[in-house]
Enzyme design. Sequence first.
Site, PDB file in Angstrom:
ATOM      1  N   TYR A 150      23.877  -6.320   9.699  1.00 24.57           N
ATOM      2  CA  TYR A 150      25.163  -6.854   9.230  1.00 24.57           C
ATOM      3  C   TYR A 150      25.257  -6.677   7.697  1.00 24.57           C
ATOM      4  O   TYR A 150      24.284  -6.952   6.984  1.00 24.57           O
ATOM      5  CB  TYR A 150      25.271  -8.327   9.641  1.00 24.57           C
ATOM      6  N   ASP A 200      18.096 -11.562  14.412  1.00 25.97           N
ATOM      7  CA  ASP A 200      19.500 -11.959  14.466  1.00 25.97           C
ATOM      8  C   ASP A 200      20.011 -11.491  15.831  1.00 25.97           C
ATOM      9  O   ASP A 200      20.163 -10.297  16.074  1.00 25.97           O
ATOM     10  CB  ASP A 200      20.273 -11.295  13.321  1.00 25.97           C
ATOM     11  N   LYS A 234      30.593 -16.489  15.980  1.00 25.66           N
ATOM     12  CA  LYS A 234      30.974 -15.470  16.964  1.00 25.66           C
ATOM     13  C   LYS A 234      30.994 -16.078  18.371  1.00 25.66           C
ATOM     14  O   LYS A 234      31.736 -17.005  18.598  1.00 25.66           O
ATOM     15  CB  LYS A 234      30.008 -14.284  16.838  1.00 25.66           C
TER      16      LYS A 234
HETATM   17  C1  LIG Z   1      25.296  -9.802  13.422  1.00 21.29           C
HETATM   18  C2  LIG Z   1      25.828 -10.751  12.388  1.00 21.29           C
HETATM   19  N1  LIG Z   1      24.967 -11.586  11.764  1.00 21.29           N
HETATM   20  C3  LIG Z   1      25.393 -12.440  10.808  1.00 21.29           C
HETATM   21  C4  LIG Z   1      26.713 -12.509  10.444  1.00 21.29           C
HETATM   22  C5  LIG Z   1      27.130 -13.474   9.371  1.00 21.29           C
HETATM   23  O1  LIG Z   1      27.682 -14.602   9.975  1.00 21.29           O
HETATM   24  P1  LIG Z   1      28.753 -15.541   9.233  1.00 21.29           P
HETATM   25  O2  LIG Z   1      29.969 -14.729   9.001  1.00 21.29           O
HETATM   26  O3  LIG Z   1      28.916 -16.666  10.209  1.00 21.29           O
HETATM   27  O4  LIG Z   1      28.122 -15.986   7.952  1.00 21.29           O
HETATM   28  C6  LIG Z   1      27.646 -11.679  11.069  1.00 21.29           C
HETATM   29  C7  LIG Z   1      29.062 -11.729  10.682  1.00 21.29           C
HETATM   30  O5  LIG Z   1      29.860 -10.909  11.071  1.00 21.29           O
HETATM   31  C8  LIG Z   1      27.189 -10.768  12.073  1.00 21.29           C
HETATM   32  O6  LIG Z   1      28.017  -9.939  12.696  1.00 21.29           O
END
Ligand SMILES: Cc1ncc(COP(=O)(O)O)c(C=O)c1O
Length: 382
Positions: free
Chosen positions: A99, A171, A196
């Site tokens: 990400y 993640d 999400k």
């Molecule tokens: C795979 C993944 N990890 C972490 C995040 C970060 O999450 P947040 O936007 O809730 O901080 C995202 C955000 O799109 C994501 O797609």
Amino acid sequence: MPKKSDRIEQTPVVTPIVQSTTFIFPDTASLIDYQRGERKGYIYTRYSNPTIEAVEKKVTDLEGSDGSLLFSSGMAAISSACMAFLKSGDEIVSSYPIYGGTAQLFDNLLKRYGIRIKYFQASDKAGPERSISARTKVLYLETPTNPNLQIIDLKHAAKTARKGKIISVVDSTFATPINQKPLKFGIDIVIHSVTKYMGGHSDIMGGVVSASDKYLKGIYDIRKLLGGCIDPHQAFLLDRGMRTLSVRMERHNLNAGKIARFLKSVDKVKRVIYPGLDSHPQHKLAFDQMDGYGGMVSFDLGSKKRASKFADSLKIVKNAVSLGGVESLVSIPIWTSQYGLKKSDLDRSGVTPGLIRLSVGLEDSGELIDDIDQALKKAFRV
Ligand SMILES: Cc1ncc(COP(=O)(O)O)c(C=O)c1O
């Protein structure tokens, strides 16, 4: 008037929102007991809170961990979990692509504190062994990857981390605990952006870390100091979302599979990426380590122009970033998650100018396919 004067002891069906920042101690003796760790209680919501704890318990049950900690966003969870174990001079070995926010955290912010980062391609099974050095403290993984849906062999990665005495972190946002349970494969720490699928309604920001107690203590201390705790109301909304997580995931998996197969049947669509398709290079691995292939589908329309024409022609599917909500969303990675990246980084992420990423929602699959079909016809006219 009731005859018996005693009130019936009752509990609500739904986790109540305890929207209070602070908690009253009946006397100073109990406050001292709390401070000394002799009695449990609540002192201040940045430390913990009954609603937050109740929802953490539910995530813990889902992941099969010792415990979980909720955060104000996925990024707060990722940064706190990493910072709990790193100091100047240490190194993170991370899969790529990851990400964009995580990549910026590693490449820019952590670098300022003397922490080095080394990447390996997510599909390269031997990547962790080759990259780990004496300075490595954390093996960081994201699977399936965003947006090209590569799959990392969790059992192998966990074994490599154990051998090198480093902490493995995954993640697992794209999969959710319904489709994938990394701790089962020996991974130490699992993280989700609950913004999400786990929240599931595109109305909350949040993150969660699940692990064994030996890791949670350090992460808890960082959460207290950096202040990335979730708000009780957000935790309540997460709880509501999680009540339907398994049925939602069942439908996300089903709809995405149908759409991937439909796209595969359209000759002009260059490349369809979905872990559930036989044509996915890691389909067998996805089959072995996942309980469902998820709601994300990526495909290539061959050019920037066609990708925007497709996105602009959709009627049911909306053009917006993020993913995992009940509604279907389309995103063109070069204009969103990978915006501004150099050509070499785009190549490394498997992102082409015509790449489309669909977050397939819970709508009727027939209506979604009709919508995609009519938008494809328009896109192929340009
Ligand atoms: C795979 C993944 N990890 C972490 C995040 C970060 O999450 P947040 O936007 O809730 O901080 C995202 C955000 O799109 C994501 O797609």
